[in-house]
Motif scaffolding. Structure first.
Motif, short mmCIF file in Angstrom:
data_model
loop_
_atom_site.label_atom_id
_atom_site.label_comp_id
_atom_site.label_asym_id
_atom_site.label_seq_id
_atom_site.Cartn_x
_atom_site.Cartn_y
_atom_site.Cartn_z
N PRO A 25 0.80 -1.24 0.00
CA PRO A 25 0.00 0.00 0.00
C PRO A 25 0.82 1.28 0.00
CG PRO A 25 -0.84 -1.56 1.62
CD PRO A 25 0.48 -2.09 1.15
N MET A 129 -8.51 -0.07 5.14
CA MET A 129 -7.10 -0.16 5.48
C MET A 129 -6.91 -0.90 6.80
SD MET A 129 -3.96 0.22 4.80
CE MET A 129 -4.05 1.21 3.31
N TYR A 132 -7.19 -4.51 6.08
CA TYR A 132 -5.99 -4.99 5.39
C TYR A 132 -4.83 -5.15 6.37
CZ TYR A 132 -2.29 -5.33 1.90
OH TYR A 132 -1.22 -5.76 1.15
#
Length: 653
Positions: A25, A129, A132
């Protein structure tokens, strides 16, 4: 002899793949040179799994370290700040991959990867996020399980890691809710000057704009405690532009007259609402016009715009009260001067237009109505892609192009007011907002940016007039829908087909549902500061620090006791094929009246029963060695399990 896990191909592949997922990311956050450098090192280390001789020697590693530090310094001019610090950890992680020699190196890399994973939250705190990062944390924990237990399957290691995380989640939630929130000192917040943030500009130059950028980026959300204002009253006040050179409009440089302002008078029914601002570059808070009650650290300047002294890099929530009807009172001398200033002598065309609309010989309200009718009845058009007007933009817009958006109409309106010697100014901010029916709140986005005019009228004070409403009332009542833009920058409100409308409604509902989830995530998780914590806990009677600590210790203790009981007293059937086979051995031995004691190790059990089964002592020794090798060895194999099963079959009692 046991194999060094640092040389185990399966472990290395698992570890390197995990690290790749963790850093991935950051491709949106770090400079391409830093990210590319890390990818180069990661790919090199992958090659080294199958070809160890290709790994760099010590002199080459030193060269890599120097080059990494050079890239870091060139890109960030130092090692401090959010970007510089994150890049330092990413480069250090990549360099550490080049010297994996012992099991200790695997642990160091794993712990460093946890830090890099956590650094993602410095850039984005969305629920996606967070999910993740939870996933990659589970993968990192699985690597540690893999290293320590030498599980033969990655899926088994991931399952064990997931169970560990699931056991820790309840305790983490309790600590998050009850642990005192500590705000970091402002001097510890290293801001990156080059970071691009959203926000309106503090100036306006409509004549030089040929394409208004339509951004779907969120600016703030608003949840009303009671009644909701109609769309035509949803003006969210921002910078007030008073000074102009004929092309560009800017804020007044001197607002010291604030202490001489008349006292605001509010009328009508107030609106109470909670405003959740997204991070932005300026210290502006866009309140519903006109804000009357606002908390610290907000303050109102001479132009009635709210400003904050809070940290701009985080979301901020404010509870406000606004009145749609108000009177600002008399005009100060400074305001009167600034609001009538012209950059030069108006052209004859401008004077003739003002005279034609009775701007010189009628009261201000008559001229205002005449001008709005002029925009409404003449061939003026609202468009997001107006032609370029570099020279004399106001005159060119009024007499030639007649195509523009809110900035063109607001600036032309104010200019004509000043020509008629009427105090006027441009106000920028946002207008409207999209209603989220799922979460019952408004979403204001960059596409809702707007400009309107304020005219000072005797006994009324500053009064809002929006010339855009005269030429494009749909813009005010319905807002701009990016999906309805057509070539030329015009907005289509034509009804779509039944199928297209059904698809549009479904996607809109899904988007609103997700937006509601994200809104509550931002309010109750990301924005859970000491103020929100105190407000939330007070509803449960937790009003002081001592009580908070007692509650936290009590709940954590209860959770610990429940987990301990669950882990210590459950008797699940073994699912490990090695244990299943070994249990057959134990059942055979039990037929001879010998049972394994609770807590007794396999080696101790074997030594105890060999003295009583001397004829089978050698076979028992072989079975025990095979079991320990398969159960606790670094490289268990299917062939070894078959051999263990064969030895148990050969055991004769």
């Amino acid at each position: 002899m046991a194999t060094n896990p640092a040389h185990n191909k399966e472990i290395l592949i698992f570890l390197l793949s995990s690290i790749g997922l963790i850093v991935l990311p950051h491709v949106y956050h770090l400079h391409w040179g830093v990210f590319g450098y890390f990818c180069f090192l990661l790919a090199w280390r992958f090659v080294g799994i199958w070809k160890p001789e290709r790994l760099p020697t010590f002199p080459v590693i030193l060269l890599l370290i120097v080059s990494g530090m050079a890239i870091l310094y060139v890109q960030h001019r130092g090692f401090l700040g959010r970007d510089g610090g994150t890049s330092l950890f990413v480069i250090a992680l990549g360099l550490k991959l080049m010297e994996i020699k012992t099991e200790r190196d695997l642990y160091l890399i794993n712990y460093l990867a946890f830090i890099v994973a956590a650094s993602q939250f410095l850039y984005e705190q969305s629920i996606l996020m967070a999910a993740y990062i939870l996933f990659v944390t589970c993968v990192l924990l699985a690597v540690l399980v893999y290293i320590n237990s030498y599980v033969a399957q990655t899926s088994v290691a991931l399952k064990k890691a997931a169970v560990i995380i699931a056991q820790a989640v309840p305790m983490a939630i309790v600590v998050f809710i009850l642990f005192p929130r500590v705000e970091a000192p402002r001097w510890l917040l290293f801001n990156d000057d080059h970071q691009a943030k959203m926000g309106l500009s503090d100036s306006m130059e409509p004549g030089s704009i040929t394409d208004l950028g339509m951004s779907d980026e969120l600016v703030f959300r608003v949840k009303f405690a009671g009644a909701i204002p109609p769309a035509k009253q949803r003006y969210w006040r921002g910078p007030v532009l008073t000074q102009t050179n004929g092309k560009k409009w800017t804020q007044a440089s001197d607002l010291s007259y604030q202490k001489y302002l008349d006292k605001l008078t509010y009328m009508g029914t107030p609106y109470q609402y909670t405003l959740l601002m997204e991070p932005q570059e300026k210290n502006w808070v866009f309140a519903l016009d006109m804000p009357a009650d606002y908390p610290k650290p907000l303050e109102r300047n001479a132009n009635y715009q709210l400003l904050t002294s809070d940290n701009l890099d985080k979301r901020s929530e404010f509870k406000l009260v606004s009145y749609p009807t108000y009177n600002t009172g008399y005009l100060t001398k400074t305001e009167f001067k600034d609001a009538r200033h012209l950059p030069g002598e108006p052209s004859e065309n401008i004077k003739q237009l003002v005279a034609q609309l009775h701007g010189f010989d009628s009261p201000p309200d008559v001229f205002i109505n005449q001008l709005l009718n002029h925009f409404r009845e003449e061939d003026f058009h609202y468009t997001l892609t107006p032609p370029l007007m570099e020279e004399n933009p106001i005159e060119t817009f009024l007499f030639e192009t007649r195509y523009g958006f809110c900035s063109h109409y607001a600036s032309a309106f104010v200019y004509l007011m000043r020509v008629a010697n009427i105090p006027a100014r441009v106000v920028t901010g946002y207008q409207g907002g999209e209603w989220n029916a799922v979460g019952n709140f408004l979403e204001i986005k960059q596409a809702d940016a707007h400009a309107w005019a304020e005219v000072w009228l005797d006994k009324q004070g500053w009064v809002r007039f929006d010339p855009t409403a005269a030429i494009a009332p749909e813009r005010i009542e319905k807002n701009i829908d990016i999906a309805r833009l057509v070539p030329g920058g015009l907005i289509s409100y034509a009804a779509p087909s039944a199928g297209a409308q059904a698809t549009f409604d479904f996607l809109k509902k899904a988007r609103q549902l997700w937006s509601n989830v994200d809104y509550n995530w931002q309010r109750w998780v990301i924005n859970y500061n000491n103020t929100n914590q105190a407000s939330f806990l007070s509803s449960f009677g937790i009003a002081d620090f001592k009580t908070m600590v007692y509650w936290m210790m009590g709940i954590v203790g209860i959770i610990t006791a429940i987990l301990s009981l669950f882990l210590l007293y459950r008797r699940p059937k073994p699912t490990d094929p090695v244990l299943i086979v070994y249990n057959r051995f134990l059942k055979k031995i039990a037929k001879a009246g010998l049972t394994k004691k609770p807590g007794e190790g396999a080696r101790d059990f074997a030594e105890r029963i060999k003295s009583k089964l001397l004829s089978q002592a050698a076979t028992i020794e072989q079975i025990t060695d095979a079991f320990i090798d398969q159960r606790y060895g670094r490289n268990p194999t299917g062939r070894g399990l078959i051999e263990l099963n064969r030895l148990i079959i050969l055991l004769k009692l």
